[in-house]
Structure formats: C-alpha cells, structure tokens
Design a protein around this motif. Structure first.
Motif, PDB file in Angstrom:
ATOM      1  N   SER A 232       0.900  -1.316   0.062  1.00  0.00           N
ATOM      2  CA  SER A 232      -0.087   0.043   0.025  1.00  0.00           C
ATOM      3  C   SER A 232       0.918   1.161   0.054  1.00  0.00           C
ATOM      4  N   HIS A 233       0.598   2.188  -0.765  1.00  0.00           N
ATOM      5  CA  HIS A 233       1.334   3.342  -0.725  1.00  0.00           C
ATOM      6  C   HIS A 233       0.589   4.821  -0.606  1.00  0.00           C
ATOM      7  N   CYS A 234       0.898   5.653  -0.098  1.00  0.00           N
ATOM      8  CA  CYS A 234       0.323   7.056   0.112  1.00  0.00           C
ATOM      9  C   CYS A 234       0.684   7.853  -1.169  1.00  0.00           C
ATOM     10  N   SER A 235       0.330   8.018  -2.276  1.00  0.00           N
ATOM     11  CA  SER A 235       0.686   8.966  -3.090  1.00  0.00           C
ATOM     12  C   SER A 235       2.036   8.838  -3.619  1.00  0.00           C
ATOM     13  N   CYS A 236       2.502   7.582  -3.755  1.00  0.00           N
ATOM     14  CA  CYS A 236       3.953   7.310  -4.024  1.00  0.00           C
ATOM     15  C   CYS A 236       4.080   6.022  -4.788  1.00  0.00           C
ATOM     16  N   LEU A 237       3.265   6.155  -5.987  1.00  0.00           N
ATOM     17  CA  LEU A 237       3.190   4.783  -6.586  1.00  0.00           C
ATOM     18  C   LEU A 237       4.775   4.255  -7.353  1.00  0.00           C
ATOM     19  N   GLU A 238       5.471   5.206  -7.523  1.00  0.00           N
ATOM     20  CA  GLU A 238       6.932   4.921  -8.134  1.00  0.00           C
ATOM     21  C   GLU A 238       7.463   4.084  -7.181  1.00  0.00           C
ATOM     22  N   ARG A 239       7.746   4.809  -5.871  1.00  0.00           N
ATOM     23  CA  ARG A 239       8.215   4.194  -4.571  1.00  0.00           C
ATOM     24  C   ARG A 239       7.955   2.606  -4.491  1.00  0.00           C
ATOM     25  N   ALA A 240       6.632   2.326  -4.340  1.00  0.00           N
ATOM     26  CA  ALA A 240       5.990   1.225  -4.427  1.00  0.00           C
ATOM     27  C   ALA A 240       6.578   0.194  -5.309  1.00  0.00           C
ATOM     28  N   GLU A 241       6.300   0.592  -6.400  1.00  0.00           N
ATOM     29  CA  GLU A 241       6.933  -0.403  -7.473  1.00  0.00           C
ATOM     30  C   GLU A 241       8.281  -0.746  -7.269  1.00  0.00           C
ATOM     31  N   LYS A 242       9.310   0.390  -7.042  1.00  0.00           N
ATOM     32  CA  LYS A 242      10.741   0.169  -6.829  1.00  0.00           C
ATOM     33  C   LYS A 242      10.889  -0.848  -5.653  1.00  0.00           C
ATOM     34  N   ILE A 243      10.037  -0.730  -4.626  1.00  0.00           N
ATOM     35  CA  ILE A 243      10.361  -1.532  -3.489  1.00  0.00           C
ATOM     36  C   ILE A 243       9.797  -2.956  -3.979  1.00  0.00           C
ATOM     37  N   ARG A 244       8.702  -3.052  -4.829  1.00  0.00           N
ATOM     38  CA  ARG A 244       8.326  -4.451  -5.302  1.00  0.00           C
ATOM     39  C   ARG A 244       9.289  -5.012  -5.980  1.00  0.00           C
ATOM     40  N   ASP A 245       9.999  -4.221  -6.888  1.00  0.00           N
ATOM     41  CA  ASP A 245      11.085  -4.872  -7.786  1.00  0.00           C
ATOM     42  C   ASP A 245      12.137  -5.256  -6.987  1.00  0.00           C
ATOM     43  N   MET A 246      12.606  -4.643  -5.962  1.00  0.00           N
ATOM     44  CA  MET A 246      13.696  -4.925  -5.050  1.00  0.00           C
ATOM     45  C   MET A 246      13.220  -6.145  -4.109  1.00  0.00           C
ATOM     46  N   ILE A 247      12.270  -6.439  -3.667  1.00  0.00           N
ATOM     47  CA  ILE A 247      11.720  -7.710  -2.962  1.00  0.00           C
ATOM     48  C   ILE A 247      11.530  -8.822  -4.039  1.00  0.00           C
ATOM     49  N   THR A 248      11.195  -8.614  -5.202  1.00  0.00           N
ATOM     50  CA  THR A 248      10.847  -9.859  -6.160  1.00  0.00           C
ATOM     51  C   THR A 248      12.300 -10.277  -6.803  1.00  0.00           C
ATOM     52  N   GLU A 249      13.215  -9.625  -6.886  1.00  0.00           N
ATOM     53  CA  GLU A 249      14.681  -9.987  -7.371  1.00  0.00           C
ATOM     54  C   GLU A 249      14.801 -11.152  -6.377  1.00  0.00           C
ATOM     55  N   LYS A 250      14.576 -11.132  -4.905  1.00  0.00           N
ATOM     56  CA  LYS A 250      14.951 -12.227  -4.226  1.00  0.00           C
ATOM     57  C   LYS A 250      14.139 -13.208  -3.742  1.00  0.00           C
ATOM     58  N   HIS A 251      12.899 -12.909  -3.909  1.00  0.00           N
ATOM     59  CA  HIS A 251      11.612 -13.909  -3.377  1.00  0.00           C
ATOM     60  C   HIS A 251      10.670 -13.845  -4.323  1.00  0.00           C
ATOM     61  N   LYS A 252      10.052 -15.111  -4.690  1.00  0.00           N
ATOM     62  CA  LYS A 252       9.086 -15.327  -5.643  1.00  0.00           C
ATOM     63  C   LYS A 252       7.781 -15.261  -5.000  1.00  0.00           C
ATOM     64  N   PHE A 253       6.868 -14.621  -5.616  1.00  0.00           N
ATOM     65  CA  PHE A 253       5.476 -14.541  -5.048  1.00  0.00           C
ATOM     66  C   PHE A 253       4.575 -14.775  -6.158  1.00  0.00           C
ATOM     67  N   ASP A 254       3.406 -15.648  -5.678  1.00  0.00           N
ATOM     68  CA  ASP A 254       2.396 -16.009  -6.720  1.00  0.00           C
ATOM     69  C   ASP A 254       1.400 -14.912  -7.086  1.00  0.00           C
ATOM     70  N   ARG A 255       1.303 -13.992  -6.074  1.00  0.00           N
ATOM     71  CA  ARG A 255       0.313 -12.775  -6.301  1.00  0.00           C
ATOM     72  C   ARG A 255       1.060 -11.475  -5.642  1.00  0.00           C
ATOM     73  N   ILE A 256       0.893 -10.391  -6.450  1.00  0.00           N
ATOM     74  CA  ILE A 256       1.292  -8.973  -6.004  1.00  0.00           C
ATOM     75  C   ILE A 256       0.472  -8.039  -6.281  1.00  0.00           C
ATOM     76  N   ASP A 257      -0.087  -7.371  -5.279  1.00  0.00           N
ATOM     77  CA  ASP A 257      -1.050  -6.096  -5.360  1.00  0.00           C
ATOM     78  C   ASP A 257      -0.281  -5.136  -4.889  1.00  0.00           C
ATOM     79  N   ILE A 258      -0.598  -3.915  -5.549  1.00  0.00           N
ATOM     80  CA  ILE A 258      -0.112  -2.721  -5.149  1.00  0.00           C
ATOM     81  C   ILE A 258      -1.515  -1.719  -5.207  1.00  0.00           C
TER      82      ILE A 258
END
Length: 278
Positions: A232-258
């Motif tokens: 969840s992000h408060c008016s910072c979608l780009e930051r949320a997407e950046k964090i998602r990318d850092m996380i998914t480089e190291k752990h695989k998820f079946d489902r991701i929601d932003i």
C-alpha cells in the motif's frame, strides 16, 4: 452458501475487492477539528491528505459502532469480519460487541471475527485469502482454521516519509521527532505477533529505508513461506513499484498487489508512506 466479508476501512481495497459484492467496507470516521470525513469509497484521499497537511493539530479517528457491523450480518449465511489490530484501534472491540449481540439472538452462527494484528496491506492479504479459500470450496470451519494459521504467519511492515503524524499522535516525543528529521532518519517499523507497532530498523534517507524494508520483507517472507505480497502506498506509486522490484529480485510471489492507501492509512502514514503485507 452465500458469504460477506466486512472489512473496516483500515483495509486498503484493490479494484478487484471493490468490485466484489461480497466485500463490504465498514468505514471509520476521520476528524480534523470540526470537520468529519467518512472513510468510505466517496472519500477523496488526496483532498483529505492536503487538508491534513494544512491542519496544525492532531488528526483523530473513530471506529464504527457495533450497529454499523451488525446491519450487514443478515446479508449472507457466513460472515467474515476483518479489523485493524485491536492494539491500534477500537474497531475490533466494536465488531466483537456486534458479533456477541448477534450470537445471543441467533444462537450458534457462522460469524468469524479476525483481529488482523496489523493494518492496511496486511488486512488486504486477509481479504484476498478468504476469497481464495471460498472459491476453493472450503467450508466455514475449514476456513476459520486456515485463516488463523495464515494470520499468525503473515507480517506487516511500514516506512514513513515524515514522522510528523507519529509525533502528533504521541508515538514519538517532539525531541525525538526533531532529531530524526534533522538527521534525515527514517524508522522502518513492523507489527509484532500481538499487533503492537515496534521499530524493526532505521536508515538515513528514504532511499536507504526503502532498501531496508525490502530486505526485511524478503527475510520475513522466506521465513513464513509467504506467496502473496501487498504494497500500500500513500501517493507514491513509483516508490511502491521500486520496492516491489527489489523484493521480487530475491523472493518469488504468486500474487502481488499494489494499492493506494485509504483514509485511515493515509491519516497515519501520510504522503510518501509505504505499508507492506506479506
């Protein structure tokens, strides 16, 4: 058998959840001075955010009454309720009163109240899991057992751009907040297993803090075996997407929601805040 999921408005609903008639938001009320805001789908979160920035005192929130929960109980055969952590809000207690009242009148009933022991994205995880279990054909008792295990394993983490609302709400002393802001220190926090907010780490600068929360999320997900991620992000979608990318480089998820924060998460996280459920 029909069912409803009653989510207090701490739950940040994805477009998919909003579109489901089984999912009903039970709103908290947000207050800035003499002005009240109902935290429902009609709330303009960006307008509220701007008004909150200009408001010099402490923003307040009030939980739904038991009647606000109770009025939905007869809409389905099974009722599932997801609330903010009972350590953070009276919403759980209000829902419990409603549940007890309903059971007194109707005897044994299929109403299941879930203390999320978290907030925001963590509650979204629970709503998604309930729907997954229902669509898999699980019965009421099976769902209760599986959700209890799922709820105990999941984690809630968050990082804030600004400490101002923490200071206003008494989470930090004015001196600590001033020093942290002066040194550009960003605390990275999480909910413990009882639903209390604790500091997990800290970093100097928001970019470093984003790396820290990504690392902590991977660590927690590796430990729990989590296959679902909500950011969840408060008016910072780009930051949320950046964090998602850092996380998914190291752990695989079946489902991701932003998803964007609703009113109550916006009140406490403020602009630039990130909340992760995994």
């Amino acid at each position: 058998m029909s069912y409803v999921i009653l989510c207090d408005s701490g739950t940040d609903l994805t477009p998919e959840l909003k579109a489901r008639e089984e999912v009903i938001k039970v709103p908290l009320t947000l207050t800035l001075g003499d002005e009240n805001f109902i935290d429902d789908d009609n709330l303009d979160a960006m307008d509220f955010l701007q008004k909150m920035k200009n408001y010099p005192d402490t923003p307040k929130s009030a939980c739904p009454s038991p009647e606000e929960y109770l009025k939905h109980f007869n809409k389905a055969d099974e009722v599932y309720i997801i609330t903010l952590s009972s350590k953070l809000s009276a919403s759980y207690n209000s829902a419990k009163i409603a549940t007890d009242m309903y059971r007194e009148e109707n005897g044994k009933s299929k109403v299941y109240l879930i203390d999320s022991k978290g907030a925001s994205a963590s509650q979204t995880l629970l709503a998604n899991k309930l729907i997954e279990l229902k669509e898999a054909g699980r019965g009421f008792d099976e769902i209760v057992k599986e959700i209890e295990v799922f709820n105990a394993a999941k984690d809630t983490l968050f990082v804030l751009e600004s400490l101002e609302n923490l200071r206003k709400n008494g989470r930090l002393t004015g001196i600590k907040a001033f020093i942290a802001e002066a040194l550009n220190i960003k605390p990275v926090m999480m909910a413990d297993k009882e639903g209390n907010i604790i500091k997990a780490d800290q970093a100097r600068g928001i970019n470093k803090a984003c790396s820290v929360i990504a690392e902590l999320t991977v660590k927690q997900a590796d430990k729990s075996g989590s296959r679902a991620l909500v950011i969840s992000h408060c008016s910072c979608l780009e930051r949320a997407e950046k964090i998602r990318d850092m996380i998914t480089e190291k752990h695989k998820f079946d489902r991701i929601d932003i998803v964007e924060t609703g009113g109550i998460a916006t009140l406490y996280a403020s602009e630039g805040g990130i909340v992760i459920g995994c």
